[in-house]
Design a protein around this motif. Structure first.
Motif, PDB file in Angstrom:
ATOM      1  N   THR A   1      31.059 -89.044 -17.443  1.00 27.40           N
ATOM      2  CA  THR A   1      31.743 -88.476 -16.274  1.00 27.40           C
ATOM      3  C   THR A   1      30.892 -88.555 -15.013  1.00 27.40           C
ATOM      4  O   THR A   1      31.325 -88.130 -13.940  1.00 27.40           O
ATOM      5  CB  THR A   1      32.096 -86.994 -16.525  1.00 27.40           C
ATOM      6  N   GLY A   2      29.677 -89.119 -15.138  1.00 32.09           N
ATOM      7  CA  GLY A   2      28.805 -89.237 -13.975  1.00 32.09           C
ATOM      8  C   GLY A   2      28.288 -87.897 -13.493  1.00 32.09           C
ATOM      9  O   GLY A   2      28.218 -87.631 -12.301  1.00 32.09           O
ATOM     10  N   TYR A   3      27.890 -87.047 -14.420  1.00 35.24           N
ATOM     11  CA  TYR A   3      27.466 -85.685 -14.068  1.00 35.24           C
ATOM     12  C   TYR A   3      26.126 -85.668 -13.337  1.00 35.24           C
ATOM     13  O   TYR A   3      25.329 -86.593 -13.429  1.00 35.24           O
ATOM     14  CB  TYR A   3      27.379 -84.839 -15.334  1.00 35.24           C
ATOM     15  N   THR A   4      25.891 -84.605 -12.596  1.00 35.63           N
ATOM     16  CA  THR A   4      24.611 -84.387 -11.916  1.00 35.63           C
ATOM     17  C   THR A   4      24.097 -83.013 -12.316  1.00 35.63           C
ATOM     18  O   THR A   4      24.529 -81.998 -11.770  1.00 35.63           O
ATOM     19  CB  THR A   4      24.758 -84.463 -10.388  1.00 35.63           C
ATOM     20  N   PRO A   5      23.196 -82.943 -13.272  1.00 38.21           N
ATOM     21  CA  PRO A   5      22.703 -81.638 -13.718  1.00 38.21           C
ATOM     22  C   PRO A   5      21.767 -81.015 -12.700  1.00 38.21           C
ATOM     23  O   PRO A   5      21.146 -81.694 -11.892  1.00 38.21           O
ATOM     24  CB  PRO A   5      21.948 -81.986 -15.002  1.00 38.21           C
TER      25      PRO A   5
END
Length: 389
Positions: free
Chosen positions: A260-264
C-alpha cells in the motif's frame, strides 16, 4: 475590557492543543503554529487514567473520548517461536482503575475540535527565530509574520526547535538504546486476541485491532544509536529490523503494508532530561520538556495534566515566572518517577541480551500470575497517588 495576554504555542500535538484550551480558561489568547498541514491522525494507543482521566473530564471531553476509546480484553505475549509466555488481561492489570485507551490521533482531533475562539491555529507554519526580553517574546515565523507574545510555549516534540533555541543542554537526550516503528494497515487478520506480542532478544513486535477493519503494528528493536539517521519514515528500516525472526503473522502484515506504499513513523526511544523546563517567558511542555517514551504509556496523559497545571497557575497569578516555577515544582516529581518506570519497562519487556531474555522468560513461566498483576497494579496506583499528592 483589558486586552488578553497572548501565548505563542509551537506545536499542535496533545501538549500544545491542551495548553491553548487551559490558557483560555486563564484569560489568555493563543496562537498555535504547526509545521504539518494538519493534525496527525492515527498513532499508537495511549492510556488515560487517574488525574489524566480527570483532566479530560474537566475539559468536557469524557463522552466524546469514550465513544472512540478501545476496550481491549488481553495481550498475549509469545516468544519468537510462537510459544505463549504470558496472557495479560487488561481488567486485571488496571486493577479497577478507570482508564481510556485511545489512538493518539483521536485524542488530538478531540482537542482540536474543543478549542475556543480565542485560539488562532496556523498549519504549515514554523518558528524561525525568537528574541526573549523581560516582559515579552518577539517571534519571527517562516511566513515572515512577527508575533509579540507574553509567553512562548515549546510543545514541538522531542526534537524541539524551541528547546534548541533557548536551552544549551546538549546532553539532555537520554537514548534508551531502542528504535521503534508504528503504522496501521487494512485487513481482517486473525490475531486470536485483541492484542498479540512477539518477543525475542532485543525485539518486540505488537499487533492490535483498530476500527474499520484496520490493524496497528508497533515494532521496537535494539539500536544503540548508530542508525538514528534512518528514522525518517523508511519502510526498509522496519523490514531489516524484523529480519531473522520467523514470525509469519509479522511478515504478512509487513507485506501488506508495503504493497500500500505505507510510511511508518520511525524514531528512537529517547527521554528528555532537563534541569529546568522554563527560561524567562519561555516554557517547554510535553515531549519537548520531559519525553517519557511510549514505554511509560503516560506521555499523552502527562501532557494533559501539565497543560492543566500551567493554566491554573496562570489563573492564580499574573506573575508568569512564578506560575512557571510552580508548574514545574508540582509536576517534576511525577515525571522523574515515570521516567524511571520507562527504563525498567524497557529492560523487562525487551531484554537486550540473550541471557536476560531467557532469564526473563523463565521468571514469567514460574512466577504466579497474581504476582505479575500485582506489580502492574501497584505501579499504576503509586503513579496515580503521586500525581494526586
Amino acid at each position: 475590557m483589558a486586552e488578553r495576554p497572548k501565548a505563542l504555542i509551537v506545536g499542535a500535538g496533545i501538549a500544545g492543543l491542551a495548553a491553548a484550551w487551559w490558557l483560555d480558561k486563564a484569560g489568555w489568547s493563543s496562537v498555535i503554529i504547526e509545521k504539518a498541514p494538519g493534525i496527525r491522525d492515527g498513532g499508537y494507543i495511549v492510556s488515560l487514567s487517574g488525574p489524566c482521566r480527570d483532566t479530560v473530564e474537566r475539559m468536557d471531553l469524557g463522552p466524546r473520548l469514550s465513544e472512540v476509546s478501545y476496550k481491549f480484553d488481553e495481550n498475549v505475549l509469545s516468544d519468537v517461536h510462537g510459544r505463549r509466555l504470558l496472557r495479560l488481561r487488561y481488567k486485571d492489570v488496571h486493577g479497577g482503575v478507570d482508564s481510556l485507551a485511545l489512538c493518539r490521533g483521536d485524542l488530538a482531533r478531540a482537542l482540536l475540535d474543543a478549542l475556543p475562539t480565542s485560539v488562532d491555529i496556523r498549519f504549515d507554519e514554523t518558528l524561525e527565530d525568537a528574541v526573549l526580553r523581560d516582559d515579552k517574546v518577539t517571534a519571527t515565523l517562516k511566513s515572515g509574520t512577527v508575533i509579540e507574545a507574553d509567553l512562548l510555549i515549546g510543545a514541538d516534540g522531542i526534537r524541539s526547535f524551541t528547546r534548541d533555541r533557548f536551552w544549551k543542554e546538549a546532553d539532555c537526550l537520554e537514548h534508551l538504546g531502542y528504535m521503534y516503528g508504528v503504522y496501521d494497515v487494512e485487513g481482517n487478520t486473525e490475531l486470536g486476541s485483541d492484542c498479540v506480542s512477539f518477543n525475542s532478544p532485543g525485539h518486540l513486535d505488537v499487533l492490535y485491532r483498530l476500527r474499520n477493519d484496520r490493524l496497528a503494528a508497533l515494532h521496537i528493536w535494539r539500536d544503540d544509536g548508530v542508525k538514528l539517521h534512518d528514522r525518517q519514515g523508511k519502510p526498509r528500516v522496519i523490514r531489516d529490523a524484523t529480519a531473522g525472526r520467523n514470525i509469519t503473522l509479522i511478515k504478512d502484515v509487513l507485506d501488506r503494508a508495503e504493497k500500500t506504499g505505507y510510511t511508518p513513523l520511525i524514531d528512537s526511544l529517547t527521554m528528555v532530561d532537563l534541569q529546568s523546563w522554563s527560561q524567562g517567558r519561555v516554557v517547554l511542555l510535553g515531549d519537548a520538556a520531559h519525553c517519557l517514551t511510549l514505554m511509560s504509556g503516560q506521555g499523552a496523559g502527562m501532557a494533559l495534566v501539565s497543560a492543566e497545571i500551567l493554566g491554573k497557575e496562570l489563573m492564580r497569578t499574573s506573575d508568569v515566572a512564578e506560575a512557571l516555577a510552580s508548574h514545574e515544582r508540582k509536576l517534576r516529581p511525577v515525571i522523574e518517577r515515570l521516567q524511571d518506570r520507562s527504563r525498567r519497562m524497557a529492560a523487562m519487556y525487551i531484554p537486550k541480551s540473550t541471557f536476560s531474555y531467557y532469564l526473563r522468560n523463565l521468571l514469567l513461566k514460574i512466577m504466579p500470575y497474581s504476582w505479575i498483576v500485582s506489580w502492574h497494579v501497584n505501579s499504576t496506583k503509586s503513579e496515580i497517588e503521586l500525581m494526586q499528592s
